[in-house]
Design an enzyme around this catalytic site. Structure first.
Site, short mmCIF file in Angstrom:
data_model
loop_
_atom_site.label_atom_id
_atom_site.label_comp_id
_atom_site.label_asym_id
_atom_site.label_seq_id
_atom_site.Cartn_x
_atom_site.Cartn_y
_atom_site.Cartn_z
CB THR A 141 -1.30 0.51 9.53
OG1 THR A 141 -2.72 0.43 9.35
CG2 THR A 141 -0.95 0.24 10.99
CG LEU A 143 4.54 -4.32 6.18
CD1 LEU A 143 4.04 -5.64 5.59
CD2 LEU A 143 5.97 -4.07 5.74
CG HIS A 144 -2.17 -3.42 8.67
ND1 HIS A 144 -2.91 -2.26 8.51
CD2 HIS A 144 -2.65 -4.29 7.75
CE1 HIS A 144 -3.80 -2.42 7.55
NE2 HIS A 144 -3.66 -3.64 7.06
CG ASP A 145 0.20 -6.98 12.12
OD1 ASP A 145 -0.13 -8.12 11.80
OD2 ASP A 145 -0.63 -6.09 12.40
#
Ligand code: RIB
Ligand code: CA
Length: 323
Positions: A197, A243-245
């Site tokens: 990520t 912007l991980h998710d």
């Protein structure tokens, strides 16, 4: 077009919000429910924030369930924005929507078992502490396992080390025992650690491109990033924050954007000074059967092109209206 019946397990949170908005804007994904869990902020806030995101997207058709209010065993920890409610205070109005009846874990178990009974499967998109998902694995039995095609998880860290603490990534750190249960579940897992990520930095240029096409959603994203400064140039080498998710649903939409390797992943649970630490046997030294497909490389430009393209669904319509 292959469609996926999915459940999103989440603790909104800025990047959870973007992930849910991406999923809503993607016809390949049929949302069976959004399951809130304590994580970034307490459960009441994650549930309220999930409802706010549904209203922001105009998607009052997708049920939001309240799940577990705390981790399986360890003491409770929250994200660093816990005292702000996690989604900009009153930036989004108090939701008129209410959570659906029933517990999130029961909803996850039922959805998977019903799918198995039809000879189908669901996919669980998990980008929060894994408490709900672990409880479903523990309670659901063989029928549940048969009904889950894959669990796609944002969690863990290997070369990237940790974020909430130096030794662990937040989702696993907040409930390491839950992560251990899910890694041992025998259900196929695709794992997005921080190593992956961190390759998806939402830079000012990328935000500008999203903002230009996504109407109120882009405006809210821009305002939230002013409240929650996610920059760390010393760590990431440039402006912007990971912007991980949204990489979790993106994996279902454009799997070719991500390179994975099968590997055995473990998690430290006992020692309070290292609980949540994840380690990956990339070279098969332990001779254990891989329990995850670990994402190693991300096509960052392709990922943001997908996010921008899909969030444009929230922009001005052909008739010039905006949402
Ligand atoms: O470590 C990043 C994860 O923790 C993301 O899912 C973020 O939303 C927080 O939950
Ligand atoms: Ca999250």
């Amino acid at each position: 077009m292959k469609t996926h019946r999915i459940i999103i397990d989440t603790d909104p949170g800025f990047d959870d919000m973007v992930s849910i908005l991406l999923a809503f804007a993607s016809p390949e994904l049929e949302l069976l429910g959004i399951c809130a869990v304590a994580g970034n902020v307490p459960l009441e806030d994650t549930a309220r924030n999930a409802l706010r995101v549904c209203e922001l997207a105009g998607r009052t058709d997708v049920p939001v369930f309240m799940g577990c209010a705390g981790p399986l065993l360890r003491d409770q920890v929250f994200g660093k924005y816990a005292n702000s409610g996690g989604l900009g205070g009153d930036l989004l109005p108090e939701p008129a929507l209410r959570c659906a009846e029933g517990h999130a874990v029961d909803h996850i178990v039922k959805a998977a078992r019903d799918a198995a009974a039809r000879g189908e499967t669901i996919t669980i998109c998990a980008h929060a502490p894994l408490t709900n998902v672990a409880m479903a694995c523990l309670m659901g039995g063989e029928e549940f396992v048969r009904g889950v095609e894959r669990i796609i998880i944002m969690g863990g860290a290997f070369e990237a080390l940790g974020n909430r603490v130096p030794w662990a990534e937040f989702n696993v750190y907040a409930d390491p025992h839950a992560a251990a249960v899910v890694f041992a579940s025998k259900i196929p897992v695709t794992l997005f650690p921080l190593d992956a990520t961190f390759q998806g930095l939402l830079t000012p240029e990328r935000l500008d491109r999203i903002r230009a096409v996504s109407g109120r959603v882009g405006e809210v994203m821009e305002k939230l990033l002013k409240i929650y400064d996610r920059n760390d140039v010393a760590r990431y080498g440039q402006e912007g924050g990971p912007l991980h998710d949204p990489m979790v649903p993106a994996f279902l939409l454009r799997p070719e954007l991500f390179e994975t390797v099968p590997a055995w992943v473990g998690v430290e649970t006992a020692n309070p000074e290292s609980a949540g630490h994840t380690y990956c046997d990339f070279f098969g030294k332990l001779g254990r059967k891989p329990n995850c497909d670990v994402v190693r490389r991300v096509d960052s430009d392709g990922f943001f092109a997908l996010v921008t393209e899909r969030l444009a669904a929230y922009g001005p319509t052909q008739r010039g209206e905006t949402q």
